[in-house]
Write a protein that holds these residues in place. Structure first.
Motif, mmCIF file in Angstrom:
data_model
loop_
_atom_site.group_PDB
_atom_site.id
_atom_site.type_symbol
_atom_site.label_atom_id
_atom_site.label_comp_id
_atom_site.label_asym_id
_atom_site.label_seq_id
_atom_site.Cartn_x
_atom_site.Cartn_y
_atom_site.Cartn_z
ATOM 1 N N GLN A 128 -13.088 -22.815 -25.144
ATOM 2 C CA GLN A 128 -14.165 -23.526 -26.143
ATOM 3 C C GLN A 128 -13.939 -22.547 -27.504
ATOM 4 O OE1 GLN A 128 -15.516 -26.332 -25.461
ATOM 5 N NE2 GLN A 128 -14.644 -26.138 -23.374
ATOM 6 N N GLY A 129 -14.504 -22.800 -28.566
ATOM 7 C CA GLY A 129 -14.615 -22.401 -29.938
ATOM 8 C C GLY A 129 -15.542 -21.143 -29.677
ATOM 9 N N LEU A 130 -15.361 -20.330 -30.314
ATOM 10 C CA LEU A 130 -16.332 -18.854 -30.439
ATOM 11 C C LEU A 130 -17.332 -19.092 -31.428
ATOM 12 C CD1 LEU A 130 -14.009 -16.087 -29.102
ATOM 13 C CD2 LEU A 130 -15.495 -17.582 -27.789
ATOM 14 N N GLY A 131 -17.305 -19.982 -32.108
ATOM 15 C CA GLY A 131 -18.598 -20.014 -33.141
ATOM 16 C C GLY A 131 -19.811 -20.461 -32.358
ATOM 17 N N ALA A 132 -20.774 -20.761 -33.094
ATOM 18 C CA ALA A 132 -22.020 -20.976 -32.556
ATOM 19 C C ALA A 132 -22.713 -21.906 -33.670
ATOM 20 C CB ALA A 132 -22.957 -19.576 -32.669
ATOM 21 N N PRO A 133 -23.653 -22.924 -33.186
ATOM 22 C CA PRO A 133 -24.591 -23.690 -34.116
ATOM 23 C C PRO A 133 -25.223 -22.637 -34.740
ATOM 24 C CG PRO A 133 -25.172 -24.146 -31.736
ATOM 25 C CD PRO A 133 -23.950 -23.273 -31.700
ATOM 26 N N MET A 134 -25.623 -22.970 -35.908
ATOM 27 C CA MET A 134 -26.488 -21.734 -36.823
ATOM 28 C C MET A 134 -27.545 -22.726 -37.574
ATOM 29 S SD MET A 134 -25.376 -19.090 -35.928
ATOM 30 C CE MET A 134 -25.539 -17.638 -37.138
ATOM 31 N N GLY A 135 -28.629 -22.070 -38.118
ATOM 32 C CA GLY A 135 -29.455 -22.598 -39.226
ATOM 33 C C GLY A 135 -29.051 -22.259 -40.441
ATOM 34 N N MET A 136 -27.781 -22.551 -40.651
ATOM 35 C CA MET A 136 -27.253 -22.224 -42.224
ATOM 36 C C MET A 136 -26.669 -23.471 -42.937
ATOM 37 S SD MET A 136 -25.222 -18.666 -40.719
ATOM 38 C CE MET A 136 -24.784 -18.290 -42.545
ATOM 39 N N GLU A 151 -18.015 -10.444 -41.705
ATOM 40 C CA GLU A 151 -19.016 -11.061 -40.700
ATOM 41 C C GLU A 151 -18.342 -11.232 -39.408
ATOM 42 O OE1 GLU A 151 -22.159 -11.613 -40.660
ATOM 43 O OE2 GLU A 151 -22.307 -10.951 -42.702
ATOM 44 N N GLU A 152 -16.850 -10.928 -39.174
ATOM 45 C CA GLU A 152 -16.197 -10.714 -38.037
ATOM 46 C C GLU A 152 -16.350 -9.393 -37.321
ATOM 47 O OE1 GLU A 152 -11.792 -11.234 -38.519
ATOM 48 O OE2 GLU A 152 -11.932 -13.139 -39.318
ATOM 49 N N ILE A 153 -16.424 -9.605 -35.957
ATOM 50 C CA ILE A 153 -16.720 -8.330 -35.154
ATOM 51 C C ILE A 153 -15.622 -8.243 -33.975
ATOM 52 C CG2 ILE A 153 -17.967 -7.438 -33.104
ATOM 53 C CD1 ILE A 153 -20.268 -8.556 -34.542
ATOM 54 N N LYS A 154 -14.754 -7.242 -34.230
ATOM 55 C CA LYS A 154 -13.488 -6.982 -33.281
ATOM 56 C C LYS A 154 -14.249 -6.696 -31.607
ATOM 57 C CE LYS A 154 -9.333 -5.406 -31.956
ATOM 58 N NZ LYS A 154 -9.679 -5.850 -30.519
ATOM 59 N N LEU A 192 -14.696 -12.131 -32.732
ATOM 60 C CA LEU A 192 -16.035 -12.514 -32.790
ATOM 61 C C LEU A 192 -16.575 -12.884 -34.176
ATOM 62 C CD1 LEU A 192 -16.848 -10.239 -29.698
ATOM 63 C CD2 LEU A 192 -16.595 -12.729 -29.652
ATOM 64 N N TYR A 193 -17.750 -13.553 -34.044
ATOM 65 C CA TYR A 193 -18.182 -14.109 -35.434
ATOM 66 C C TYR A 193 -19.684 -13.978 -35.510
ATOM 67 C CZ TYR A 193 -13.654 -15.994 -35.550
ATOM 68 O OH TYR A 193 -12.149 -15.981 -35.535
ATOM 69 N N ARG A 194 -20.280 -13.321 -36.652
ATOM 70 C CA ARG A 194 -21.577 -13.424 -36.838
ATOM 71 C C ARG A 194 -22.316 -14.665 -37.780
ATOM 72 N NH1 ARG A 194 -23.062 -7.319 -37.275
ATOM 73 N NH2 ARG A 194 -21.347 -7.623 -38.755
ATOM 74 N N HIS A 195 -22.166 -14.108 -39.132
ATOM 75 C CA HIS A 195 -22.578 -15.262 -39.834
ATOM 76 C C HIS A 195 -21.862 -16.069 -40.599
ATOM 77 C CE1 HIS A 195 -26.516 -12.541 -39.480
ATOM 78 N NE2 HIS A 195 -26.731 -13.701 -38.510
ATOM 79 N N SER A 196 -20.308 -16.002 -40.163
ATOM 80 C CA SER A 196 -19.613 -16.595 -40.821
ATOM 81 C C SER A 196 -18.425 -16.948 -39.795
ATOM 82 C CB SER A 196 -18.862 -15.691 -42.057
ATOM 83 O OG SER A 196 -17.466 -16.237 -42.342
ATOM 84 N N TYR A 197 -17.964 -18.391 -39.728
ATOM 85 C CA TYR A 197 -17.105 -18.526 -38.716
ATOM 86 C C TYR A 197 -15.758 -18.976 -39.418
ATOM 87 C CZ TYR A 197 -15.182 -21.144 -34.636
ATOM 88 O OH TYR A 197 -14.379 -21.649 -33.619
#
Lengths: 546, 438
Positions: free
Chosen positions: A233-241, A252-255, A262-267
């Motif tokens: 599955q994708g590693l993005g998340a649904p967001m209120g953005m 916004e990427e995290i190793k 991994l992704y924070r506020h940008s996918y």
């Protein structure tokens, strides 16, 4: 063969309605998503028709919700667009208390005459039900807010972006996944804009504009000779953005551990599709886990679902009190445990908070669906159960006089009730990186993303898997493994919490489809946390030979 | 809104089709009136009546497809919705898997509409709730339940001369009974097209009896056990298995039905030879519509016969790709049963577990159709032909394929969620942990 028919349509990935979301409302042109809809002055006048009618018929309380719900969905697989859908749903829901009993009715005829009729119907429902109603309704006080507005803090309204740009992005992700070893890929983009106007006899007129976005990937790799297949599955998340969420931003990427990004506020959906294709292929030859006790290092996009199931649901007051007994169930977190003041939900590292104001979260709004200003509050502090999630007619049952502001309805057409706010694990206070979680683990597993999940009806026993699973040996990731799922008990699990990364690793998991109620309603909710370690958790092997 | 007759629906759709100037046009018209009542804590919590009607118009120019919907059916509205679908089609990218509307078909009359169900009133719903709450109170039990009923129609026509119509009613009831000391819980469900078959007091008493019987459950070790699965327990796993009967995902190599080295498992024996499972839209006890949403006629169709895969579902597109006839996905599941009653099955069990229902079932591994979930609302230990005592709930990790290979005995059939499923005795059902949930 009824319950899952619509899911089957989604699984097929073909056909006109290839959507896991029930499509509500009428189809419209994408340009119409940008129409302003009814102006605020008219909404106020329409809402006042409902409130005045209700008052005139003896209601002691009334609220009106005028809702315009806009959705755009884009579905693709491999090199083709399966479908694009734009919908609009518009109407008014009126809730009253008459004869000491709730009544509700709704209509899509948003005219003075239509609203008057619907209000009369709501009153008649309340009066009919009052004959068999045995519990007094006590509403916590709320102040009238006057005429106010709130909007999700977005940078780019996704509805303004041409559909062709969205299609191009998804097809690019698909093409790159196929180039990198995927056999199949489905990708989709779900966009939601709730334009909600709330008015009540308490003196509030609240206009809110709520935006949500959800990009999805499902990547399949197949080994035809062995007949094996694996999904990632994708590693993005649904967001209120807004659309800014799917514009790549390296900051916004995290190793993660291993080769995981991994992704924070940008996918970056294209980069994730490429990585996902390679990882799906790698899964085909990964070894099977050996069952036993492991230290688990859980990545936020995975742990978020565990928080949702083992903390979010059991602390819904209506479940605790038995209102959901026939469907989702009740809760182990009974009132006596809360009243004792010393119930160790987790150990002292564990702080779990409810928050309807968290920026970028799915549950963030200014005011809930009964006009209560949203806030943040503690559920578990230093490991102790300290509160629940409750709305205006519930808080008196836990000796409180202020609603928590978590009342929600999925549309103008459904009655509002208590729904889960964002529930999150606070990051650790000490500075820890993901590597710090892993380096002192002798025998462990690193789980990333959402996999299989199941929990009992009182939220004791659960089982979870991830979309990516890695073995940790002597402080290092040694490779991918298959067939791992952990089973635990909620209180035991949160008491095995060993170490939590600090705020630099904090990010949110989310769900568009938290289901509750009969008839069922969905709600969107986020769960934030940092990578966290739990020691000595039972892991089973789910591999079978058939 | 109205539940339109066949003639009324045809007249409305024909008026809409006259506005079409696309290469193809397909129209679905449907309407539904439903009512419900919900109760908990021995009092009614919510009740409602909903109605809706909707027309969906799909127009195509070649493989460019547009869809529009409307809920008003005067000429002006009909012209607007047809033109809107045509404009959307012109703007759409080509859909490579689009299939032209079907030509005229012949459909048998369905048995899905029962007027008595369509005539259910709010008073009737309140009586259903009372029939649960009153005996619950007398037994020191708290009832929580939900009853909903609906009556509706579906009609479909297209520019190639196809017309289909169906009327349907149904009702669903579930109730959970919990003892007031919190140590016992029971549940039952009923669903029918014909409400005259429904006895809410009888269904409620079963849940009450189970709640009282399940008080003070004992823990036994997880492991492999012989189980008697009530149809409400096996249906979740069987439904998940039904959904793998899809030719395309099998041919693509990504389902349990995919075969090692390519192709699918059509013709292979995958479960015990006593397992026969089919669809029949005309079955008196579980009737369904006689056509699919795409207009393909439904007929009796064998899926598993003597344990062998007899058919997989083919969409029109996939059937064309593979050069076979399309086979619609099953509308109901009918599993051949035996003569044994539940009491007979218990009597013939030396050591085993009776399972009322399974809950929160989720996929663990699509490769082997492995699912996890938990027992709920009445789990009992059987010894020497008798229910010995209630036991704590278990988490299971099991595949319906393994389950149907470990079949011991088939019992009588029961209608469950629109399907007809027998009681089953299964050996070596895998429970992996204990749950404290009641």
């Amino acid at each position: 063969m009824k319950r899952r028919d619509f899911m089957y349509t989604a699984a097929l990935g073909a056909g006109v309605l290839a959507s896991p979301i029930p499509i509500i409302g009428r189809n419209i042109f994408s340009e119409e998503l940008l129409n302003p809809g009814m102006d605020v002055a008219t909404k106020k006048a329409m809402a006042d028709v409902a409130l005045n009618t209700a008052r005139g018929m003896g209601a002691t309380y009334a609220d009106a919700r005028i809702g315009r719900y806009l959705n755009q969905y884009v579905f693709t697989r491999e090199n083709m667009v399966q479908n694009t859908v734009n919908t609009e749903s518009f109407g008014i829901g009126i809730r009253v208390i008459a004869n000491g009993t709730w009544g509700f009715a709704s209509t899509n005829d948003v005219t003075p005459d239509g609203i008057k009729k619907a209000t009369e119907l709501a009153i008649s429902v309340a009066k009919a039900n009052s004959k068999i109603q045995t519990e007094e309704i006590i509403l916590a006080p709320v102040k009238g807010h006057g005429e106010i507005s709130w909007k999700t803090p977005i940078e780019m309204n996704a509805m303004e972006v041409p559909v062709s740009d969205k299609v191009d992005l998804l097809l690019e992700a698909n093409a790159r996944a196929l180039e990198n070893g995927a056999d199949y890929i489905s990708s989709a983009l779900f966009l939601v804009n709730e334009q909600k106007y709330f008015a009540s006899t308490e003196g509030s007129y609240i206009d809110q504009d709520v935006h949500r976005i959800w990009p999805t990937l499902n990547i399949t790799a197949i080994d035809k000779s062995s007949g094996k297949f694996k999904n990632r599955q994708g590693l993005g998340a649904p967001m209120g953005m807004g659309y800014e969420y799917i514009i790549p931003d390296k900051a916004e990427e995290i190793k993660g551990a291993g080769d995981v990004v991994l992704y924070r506020h940008s996918y970056d959906i294209v980069a994730d599709a490429i990585a996902g294709a390679k990882q799906a292929k790698e899964m085909l030859s990964a070894k099977s886990v050996e069952a036993g006790k492991y230290d688990l290092v859980l990545e936020p996009n995975h742990l978020g679902l565990t928080i949702h199931e083992s903390v979010g649901h059991p602390l819904e007051l209506d479940r605790v009190l038995g209102y959901e007994a026939n469907y989702a169930g009740t809760s182990f977190a009974t009132l006596d445990k809360w009243e004792s003041g010393d119930f160790n939900y987790g150990n002292e590292l564990v702080n779990l908070v409810a928050d309807k104001t968290q920026k970028h979260s799915l549950g963030a709004v200014g005011y809930d669906d009964e006009g209560v200003k949203c806030k943040k509050w503690d559920l578990v502090r230093d490991g102790i159960l300290v509160n629940y999630q409750a709305i205006r007619d519930q808080v008196h049952m836990i000796d409180q006089n202020e609603s928590h502001g978590c009342c929600y309805s999925q549309s103008w057409n459904d009655v509002q009730f208590q729904r889960m706010p964002n529930v999150s694990l606070e990051p650790g206070k000490e500075k820890y990186s993901i590597d710090d979680m892993i380096k002192d683990v002798e025998k462990g597993i690193y789980l990333v993303g959402r996999g299989s999940y199941s929990i009992d009806q009182q939220r004791y026993n659960f089982q979870f898997g991830g979309t990516l699973t890695y073995e940790i040996k002597n402080g290092e990731i040694t490779g991918m493994i298959n067939d791992a799922a952990y089973q635990s008990n909620t209180q035991e699990f949160w008491n095995s919490c060993a170490k939590i990364c600090d705020k630099d690793d904090y990010r949110m998991f989310g769900s568009f489809f938290d289901g509750k109620g009969q008839p069922g309603q969905v709600s969107a909710v986020s769960h934030g946390c940092s990578t966290t370690r739990f020691n000595g958790v039972n892991v089973i092997n789910t591999g079978r030979n058939i | 809104m109205s539940i339109y007759t066949k003639e009324e629906a045809q007249e409305i759709i024909n008026r809409a089709l006259k506005f079409s100037s696309a290469d193809g046009c397909e129209i679905n018209l449907s309407g539904n009136i439903s009512g419900n009542i919900r109760y908990a804590r021995n009092t009614v919590s919510t009740a409602g009546v909903n109605s809706n009607q909707n027309m969906t118009v799909q127009s195509n120019f070649g493989k460019k497809v547009g869809v529009a919907t409307i809920d008003e059916f005067d000429d002006k509205s009909l012209e607007k919705v047809v033109k809107r679908s045509e404009e959307l089609a012109r703007l759409s990218p080509e859909s490579p898997e689009f299939m032209e509307p079907l030509g005229p078909q012949t459909y048998a009359e369905s048995k899905t509409h029962i007027q008595k169900t369509a005539d259910i009133t709010p008073d009737f719903r309140a009586q259903v709730a009372a029939a649960s709450i009153d005996p619950a109170k007398k037994n020191d039990i708290t009832a929580a339940g939900f009853f909903d009923d609906s009556s509706g129609f579906n009609a479909m026509a297209n520019s190639n001369g196809l017309f289909a119509y169906n009327k349907n009613t149904d009702m669903n009831f579930t109730v959970t009974m919990r003892t007031n000391d919190g140590t016992g819980s029971g549940w039952s469900t009923r669903d029918y097209n014909d409400v005259s078959m429904f006895d809410p007091a009888e269904a409620s008493m079963i849940a009450i009896d189970k709640a009282l019987m399940s008080k003070e459950a004992k823990a036994i070790e997880p492991g492999k056990y012989t189980v008697i699965l009530e149809p409400a327990a096996s249906i979740g796993l069987l439904q998940n298995m039904f959904f793998s009967f899809n030719a395309r995902s099998a041919d693509e190599g990504r389902s349990f039905m995919a075969k090692e080295g390519g192709g699918n498992k059509l013709g292979e024996k995958i479960v015990d030879e006593r397992v026969t499972l089919y669809t029949d839209p005309f079955h008196e006890k579980v009737p369904t519509a006689t056509w699919t949403s795409g207009g393909i006629p439904r007929k009796k169709m064998m899926w598993l016969e003597d344990g062998v895969v007899k058919n997989l579902a083919y969409s029109r597109y996939w059937a064309k790709e593979k050069g076979v006839e399309p086979i619609p996905f099953p509308s109901n599941g009918i599993m051949v049963g035996g003569d044994a009653s539940l009491e007979d099955l218990i009597k013939d069990t030396r050591r085993g577990i009776l399972v009322t229902r399974l809950w929160y079932i989720r996929s663990v591994d699509p490769q082997t159709l492995l699912y996890t979930g938990l027992t709920r609302d009445g789990t009992f230990y059987i010894e020497n032909g008798k229910i010995k005592h209630p036991i704590k709930n278990f988490r299971f990790n099991e595949s319906p394929i393994i389950m149907l290979n470990n079949l011991e005995t088939l019992g009588q059939q029961v209608r469950i969620d629109g399907n007809l499923i027998p009681y089953m005795k299964i050996r070596d059902f895998t429970f992996t942990s204990l749950s404290d949930a009641v």
